[in-house]
Design an enzyme around this catalytic site. Structure first.
Site, PDB file in Angstrom:
ATOM      1  N   HIS A 214       1.542  -7.812   3.482  1.00  0.00           N
ATOM      2  CA  HIS A 214       0.827  -7.876   2.212  1.00  0.00           C
ATOM      3  C   HIS A 214       0.643  -6.494   1.589  1.00  0.00           C
ATOM      4  O   HIS A 214      -0.010  -6.347   0.562  1.00  0.00           O
ATOM      5  CB  HIS A 214      -0.548  -8.525   2.479  1.00  0.00           C
ATOM      6  CG  HIS A 214      -1.257  -9.004   1.266  1.00  0.00           C
ATOM      7  ND1 HIS A 214      -2.509  -8.554   0.908  1.00  0.00           N
ATOM      8  CD2 HIS A 214      -0.911  -9.897   0.309  1.00  0.00           C
ATOM      9  CE1 HIS A 214      -2.902  -9.147  -0.196  1.00  0.00           C
ATOM     10  NE2 HIS A 214      -1.949  -9.966  -0.582  1.00  0.00           N
ATOM     11  N   LYS A 216       1.211  -2.888  -0.351  1.00  0.00           N
ATOM     12  CA  LYS A 216       1.853  -2.451  -1.596  1.00  0.00           C
ATOM     13  C   LYS A 216       1.920  -0.929  -1.558  1.00  0.00           C
ATOM     14  O   LYS A 216       0.986  -0.237  -1.970  1.00  0.00           O
ATOM     15  CB  LYS A 216       1.066  -2.901  -2.831  1.00  0.00           C
ATOM     16  CG  LYS A 216       1.098  -4.411  -3.080  1.00  0.00           C
ATOM     17  CD  LYS A 216      -0.010  -5.141  -2.406  1.00  0.00           C
ATOM     18  CE  LYS A 216      -0.015  -6.619  -2.786  1.00  0.00           C
ATOM     19  NZ  LYS A 216      -0.980  -7.396  -2.008  1.00  0.00           N
ATOM     20  N   ASP A 221      10.027  10.902  -2.806  1.00  0.00           N
ATOM     21  CA  ASP A 221      10.357  12.239  -2.299  1.00  0.00           C
ATOM     22  C   ASP A 221       9.349  12.786  -1.295  1.00  0.00           C
ATOM     23  O   ASP A 221       9.318  13.998  -1.052  1.00  0.00           O
ATOM     24  CB  ASP A 221      10.502  13.237  -3.460  1.00  0.00           C
ATOM     25  CG  ASP A 221      11.732  12.952  -4.319  1.00  0.00           C
ATOM     26  OD1 ASP A 221      12.627  12.223  -3.839  1.00  0.00           O
ATOM     27  OD2 ASP A 221      11.788  13.443  -5.463  1.00  0.00           O
ATOM     28  N   HIS A 391      -7.766  -9.254  -9.346  1.00  0.00           N
ATOM     29  CA  HIS A 391      -7.057  -9.203  -8.068  1.00  0.00           C
ATOM     30  C   HIS A 391      -7.359  -7.916  -7.292  1.00  0.00           C
ATOM     31  O   HIS A 391      -6.742  -7.639  -6.261  1.00  0.00           O
ATOM     32  CB  HIS A 391      -5.549  -9.316  -8.346  1.00  0.00           C
ATOM     33  CG  HIS A 391      -4.702  -9.573  -7.152  1.00  0.00           C
ATOM     34  ND1 HIS A 391      -3.811  -8.643  -6.649  1.00  0.00           N
ATOM     35  CD2 HIS A 391      -4.592 -10.665  -6.346  1.00  0.00           C
ATOM     36  CE1 HIS A 391      -3.190  -9.134  -5.593  1.00  0.00           C
ATOM     37  NE2 HIS A 391      -3.640 -10.360  -5.381  1.00  0.00           N
ATOM     38  N   LYS A 393      -8.994  -5.008  -4.912  1.00  0.00           N
ATOM     39  CA  LYS A 393      -9.613  -4.960  -3.583  1.00  0.00           C
ATOM     40  C   LYS A 393     -10.246  -3.580  -3.434  1.00  0.00           C
ATOM     41  O   LYS A 393      -9.577  -2.592  -3.103  1.00  0.00           O
ATOM     42  CB  LYS A 393      -8.577  -5.180  -2.477  1.00  0.00           C
ATOM     43  CG  LYS A 393      -7.736  -6.475  -2.634  1.00  0.00           C
ATOM     44  CD  LYS A 393      -6.437  -6.187  -3.309  1.00  0.00           C
ATOM     45  CE  LYS A 393      -5.375  -7.257  -3.174  1.00  0.00           C
ATOM     46  NZ  LYS A 393      -5.719  -8.608  -3.301  1.00  0.00           N
ATOM     47  N   ASP A 398     -22.446   4.425  -1.249  1.00  0.00           N
ATOM     48  CA  ASP A 398     -23.327   5.597  -1.197  1.00  0.00           C
ATOM     49  C   ASP A 398     -22.790   6.839  -1.907  1.00  0.00           C
ATOM     50  O   ASP A 398     -23.155   7.969  -1.552  1.00  0.00           O
ATOM     51  CB  ASP A 398     -23.622   5.962   0.264  1.00  0.00           C
ATOM     52  CG  ASP A 398     -24.476   4.914   0.960  1.00  0.00           C
ATOM     53  OD1 ASP A 398     -25.048   4.065   0.261  1.00  0.00           O
ATOM     54  OD2 ASP A 398     -24.569   4.955   2.194  1.00  0.00           O
TER      55      ASP A 398
END
Length: 474
Positions: A214, A216, A221, A391, A393, A398
């Site tokens: 899952h 991404k 380089d 979508h 995450k 703090d």
């Protein structure tokens, strides 16, 4: 004929008994084990099929040898050793140490971060970086669609491959299920090294379909890295089913790129069985970039000894002093996470949770509602995002710690998926990501103000509770 029926019944009984004993002997969480036992008892035949597809436990398996892992990590470790005056904030030393011990997630300083909150910003920048690549391009994504945007990215990669640049692509076999094979063959014909992660093919697919990559990730380089929640798909710029997709992705320059590169090359060894560890993939960092922005790239997978990402989230919740803000598209938490969330909220910490007002799968929305209301009852301030499908995450705590990546707050991300997040221990980056959260709140409504949540009928609550039983399988 009667004997044949009895023989079939006996064989099925033995198989069901064997599967049930396996579930018990694996010493899973009682809730999850009970769910599987109920499935096996009350859904004959189908229950066993579901188990072979989604229930097999791979936590104790090794997908990569320790010797190979050491070789792949060596270059990033050298970069870590070369750092001078590396200082870890006292309040986060235990978390940094835990993540380093669990999965070789080494902390790197001297980082700069650019944040993207819509697809236009991200893909324009990605295409620009691809065009400027001089040596190699590495992409690891759950979904690589063959839509207009996917074609645009593929064309850019093909141009670079034909110019002699090394291009490696990993896509998830299930995530890109509907993509035509000709799309990837076209890239291969142009010289791009393309691999599907855990190809779903009969009969081996039964033990693989539930464990997906899952992540991404993208590295250009060895100097520029991308990590976050966006796949390569048109939905981030055009929407899907009439709904705009809101997501968050990061462009990173500095030491943390070593961590992203290492994560990619470990995945590459898994799909290609090639050890890629040349120094050129870990080039010397820009001496002009000097700051105390500390970052760790953390990966988790279902075969590692510990659930790294869940442990990190739980640790953050338990050590928080002032606030914890979270965004997740799916909220189907494990009991461990739910307990930590409850303790954090009851301790007087300002805990805010943001989820989409409507999930992209109805069954997930039904299963999530009982968890949402349980969290609200425990003192968590729950908000529903109204402007399309969020979508993202994110987790911010703090004003000193934040993380962004591919990890959802659900069983699948914590236990079954190969995930990747970047953790920052830096006030400036944390406050910027906090502002992303606060900007999203302007498009939210509080759960406590929605009668559709707070005044649900008995039958709706009953149905949601029934669906919740299957949340470990969703």
């Amino acid at each position: 004929m009667l004997y044949i029926n009895w023989i079939i019944f006996l064989i099925y009984g033995l198989v069901a008994l064997g599967v049930g004993l396996t579930v018990l002997m694996e010493n899973r969480q009682p809730t999850k084990a009970l769910v599987w036992l109920l499935v096996l008892v009350f859904i004959p035949v189908v229950g066993i099929i579901l188990y072979f597809f989604f229930g097999q436990n791979t936590r104790k398996e090794r997908i990569i040898s320790q010797q190979s892992l050491d070789q792949l990590s060596r270059r990033s470790m050298l970069g870590y050793v070369e750092q001078k005056n590396l200082t870890v904030p006292e309040e986060h030393r235990s978390l940094v140490r835990m993540l380093a011990r669990e999965g070789w997630a080494l902390p790197f300083k001297n980082n700069e971060v650019e944040m993207f909150t819509d697809g236009y910003q991200f893909f324009t920048t990605l295409l620009r970086e691809i065009a400027q690549a001089k040596n190699h391009i590495h992409i690891d994504t759950y979904i690589f669609n063959d839509d207009a945007l996917g074609m645009l990215v593929a064309d850019a990669l093909i141009d670079k491959a034909e110019a002699g640049i090394e291009v490696r692509v990993i896509y998830d076999s299930v995530g890109s299920w509907g993509v035509k094979s000709s799309f990837f063959e076209r890239m291969r014909d142009a010289g791009i090294d393309v691999h599907a992660f855990m190809p779903v093919k009969f009969p081996a697919f039964t033990s693989k379909v539930n464990y997906r990559n899952h992540r991404k990730l993208c590295v250009i380089d060895g100097r520029v890295g991308f990590i976050g929640g966006m796949n390569i798909a048109e939905r981030y710029v055009k929407g899907r089913n009439g709904r705009t997709w809101r997501d968050t992705h990061l462009r990173v320059v500095g030491g943390a790129v070593y961590g992203i590169q290492s994560a990619f090359l470990v995945d590459w060894f898994f799909v290609d069985r090639t050890l890629v560890s040349d120094r050129k993939y870990y080039p010397e960092l820009d001496k002009k970039l000097f700051n105390n922005c500390l970052a760790q790239v953390v990966t988790s997978n279902p075969t590692s000894e510990w659930p790294e990402m869940m442990n990190a989230y739980v640790r953050i919740l338990l050590q928080a002093k002032k606030y914890v803000y979270m965004e997740t598209p799916y909220f189907l938490p494990t009991e461990t996470f739910m307990s930590a969330l409850r303790i954090c909220a009851l301790s007087g910490v300002d805990v805010k949770l943001m989820i989409p007002s409507k999930a992209d799968a109805k069954v997930v929305e039904w299963a999530s509602r009982s968890y949402v209301m349980q969290a609200a009852d425990d003192g968590v301030d729950v908000w529903l995002y109204q402007k399309g499908f969020n979508h993202s995450k994110l987790l911010i705590a703090d004003d000193t710690l934040c993380t962004c990546g591919s990890t959802n707050i659900d069983f699948r991300s914590f236990e079954n998926n190969f995930e990747g997040n970047i953790f920052f221990y830096d006030p400036e980056v944390t406050k910027r990501l906090k502002q992303v959260f606060l900007d999203d709140m302007e498009h939210c409504v509080a759960v406590k103000d929605l009668p559709s949540y707070t005044n649900r009928s008995f039958f709706k609550r009953l149905w949601e509770s029934i669906v919740r039983l299957f949340s470990p399988l969703l």
